[in-house]
Write an enzyme that holds these catalytic residues in place. Structure first.
Site, mmCIF file in Angstrom:
data_model
loop_
_atom_site.group_PDB
_atom_site.id
_atom_site.type_symbol
_atom_site.label_atom_id
_atom_site.label_comp_id
_atom_site.label_asym_id
_atom_site.label_seq_id
_atom_site.Cartn_x
_atom_site.Cartn_y
_atom_site.Cartn_z
ATOM 1 C CB THR A 245 -0.909 0.024 1.245
ATOM 2 O OG1 THR A 245 -0.108 0.317 2.404
ATOM 3 C CG2 THR A 245 -1.609 -1.312 1.444
ATOM 4 C CB CYS A 246 0.224 4.866 -0.039
ATOM 5 S SG CYS A 246 -1.070 5.003 1.212
#
Length: 459
Positions: free
Chosen positions: A47-48
């Protein structure tokens, strides 16, 4: 358990490195395929805020024969006791973790020295605890956020599609999902809104309970308003009007929000005075230096809609909506400061709830460990019985072959068979009893002795 996790997150690595280590799109499929070459199953969560590899160390390299013959021991064999299977297993697992780290660096065309200081590693029950904390939102930048669980589920589905989810890893995943659900259901760690967009959506549900019949007016189609619109759309609002200076951006947001059950309209910002009367909910975040909605415009709209209540959410700084609008009856105006005040209180409530959540995680990990041990013992018993049957069959076939020979003495052959069977069946418990006596482990010694006595009584 053979589970290991290697990764980076927002707490251990800067965003520049997280971007370089991100595994997305086709990279994930290729990575899962390559990891299959030296792992018994893997899941990649990217994910980020994090990139993590969950993998099972191959059972084959931890078998007793392989442990002693492994080339990995040559690096550190002088510093460990070769009589300690625990130390040997730990060394093998450490070597496997290094292999995954090296693979990750090579895959992302980075040096191991460049990424190693930022990587964290967990193994066995610590890895399971970490995975559960991540799934429950306890390791997130926004404490208790629910999105990470969906991201993990998508990662697991991708691993399934790529045939990278082994039976044991699949069992572990099921345990993690069930436990994460309990953490969310039995604590308040995710109960309160802690983002502006989510807090805005919460306000909507507190004021309106018939959202399919309500209209949302989105003034400006920037990122913050996009998030608000997505949240409120997810609650089931029946109609959305988007007013924006740039028609292309408005159309792009409309495309994201479009749904067969929802009416979407795009208007110009000049049409705002006319469409305001149609809105039950207004969310504005334009970045304009001027007031877009003043008291006069609001009074006119309210009169046109026969004084039905309006919720106005002003997320802009400077404000888009004149603060005097809050003095109008039947209008509920919330500014960004109002929402921040709500969020601050909610964050503190989540922090307090996180204490209960962490305690529950500890309890759930113990329960999962017990279930795993029961599952593993069943597998070990099955393997033990299979090996015993193989040994008995081998001895029996040898005896049958001898019986078919010239001058065979059946009595001698049967006596020898009985003796060898007895030796084989008593060797392991005898060895265990001697070891327990030698190490002064009376509890183990008593357990083995009483177990053998019970076996004799039942036969």
């Amino acid at each position: 358990m053979r589970l290991v996790v290697i990764g980076v997150n927002h707490k251990t690595a800067p965003v520049a490195l997280r971007e370089r280590l991100a595994l997305v799109g086709d990279d994930v499929n290729i990575a899962l395929a390559q990891l299959q070459g030296f792992s018994d199953g893997s899941v990649i969560v990217s994910t980020c805020n994090r990139t993590e590899i969950y993998a099972l160390v191959p059972e084959s390299i931890l078998s007793p024969n392989t442990l002693l013959a492994s080339s990995a021991l040559s690096v550190v064999e002088s510093s460990i006791s070769l009589n300690s299977s625990t130390n040997i297993s730990s060394t093998i697992i450490s070597a496997h973790i290094l292999k995954i780290k090296t693979w990750l660096a090579d895959f992302k065309q980075l040096s191991l020295d460049e990424i190693d200081p930022y990587l964290y590693v967990h193994r066995d029950m610590h890895a399971l605890t970490h995975w559960l904390r991540v799934a429950a939102g306890l390791d997130s930048m926004i404490l208790g956020e629910p999105q990470i669980l969906g991201q993990i589920k998508r990662a697991v589905h991708l691993a399934q599609d790529q045939k990278a989810l082994s039976n044991q890893l699949g069992w572990i995943v099921d345990q993690v999902f069930a436990a994460a659900k309990r953490v969310r259901n039995e604590t308040q760690v995710g109960a309160q809104a802690v983002s502006l967009s989510y807090a805005a959506a919460k306000l909507v549900t507190q004021i309106f309970d018939d959202l399919p019949s309500r209209t949302l007016l989105v003034v400006a189609a920037g990122e913050m308003n996009r998030l608000v619109a997505m949240h409120i759309a997810g609650l089931g609002v029946g109609r959305i009007i988007i007013c924006n200076r740039n028609p292309e951006r408005a159309e792009a947001l409309a495309a994201e929000l479009r749904n067969p059950k929802r009416q979407i309209e795009v208007r110009t910002l000049q049409e705002l005075p006319q469409v305001l009367a149609e809105a039950d909910i207004v969310s504005s975040c334009s970045g304009s230096m001027d007031i877009l909605i003043d008291k006069t415009m609001t009074l006119r709209a309210l009169k046109s809609r026969r004084y039905q209540p309006m919720l106005m959410i002003d997320l802009a700084v400077p404000r888009d909506i004149d603060s005097t609008v809050s003095r109008i009856d039947d209008v509920y105006l919330y500014s960004v400061d109002d929402l921040q005040h709500v969020i601050a209180g909610n964050i503190e409530q989540r922090r307090q709830a996180a204490v209960d959540a962490e305690l529950l995680v500890s309890q759930l990990v113990v329960e999962m460990d017990r279930r795993f041990q029961v599952r593993q013992v069943g597998k070990d018993i099955q393997q033990y019985r299979s090996r015993t049957h193989e040994q008995v069959d081998k001895l029996l076939q040898e005896s049958i072959a001898k019986l078919q020979g010239d001058n065979a003495n059946p009595e001698d052959i049967m006596i020898e068979l009985t003796r060898r069977l007895t030796q084989n069946l008593t060797h392991a418990p005898s060895k265990l009893m001697r070891k327990a006596a030698r190490e002064g482990d009376n509890e183990l010694l008593d357990f083995v002795v009483s177990g053998l006595q019970d076996a004799h009584r039942h036969h």
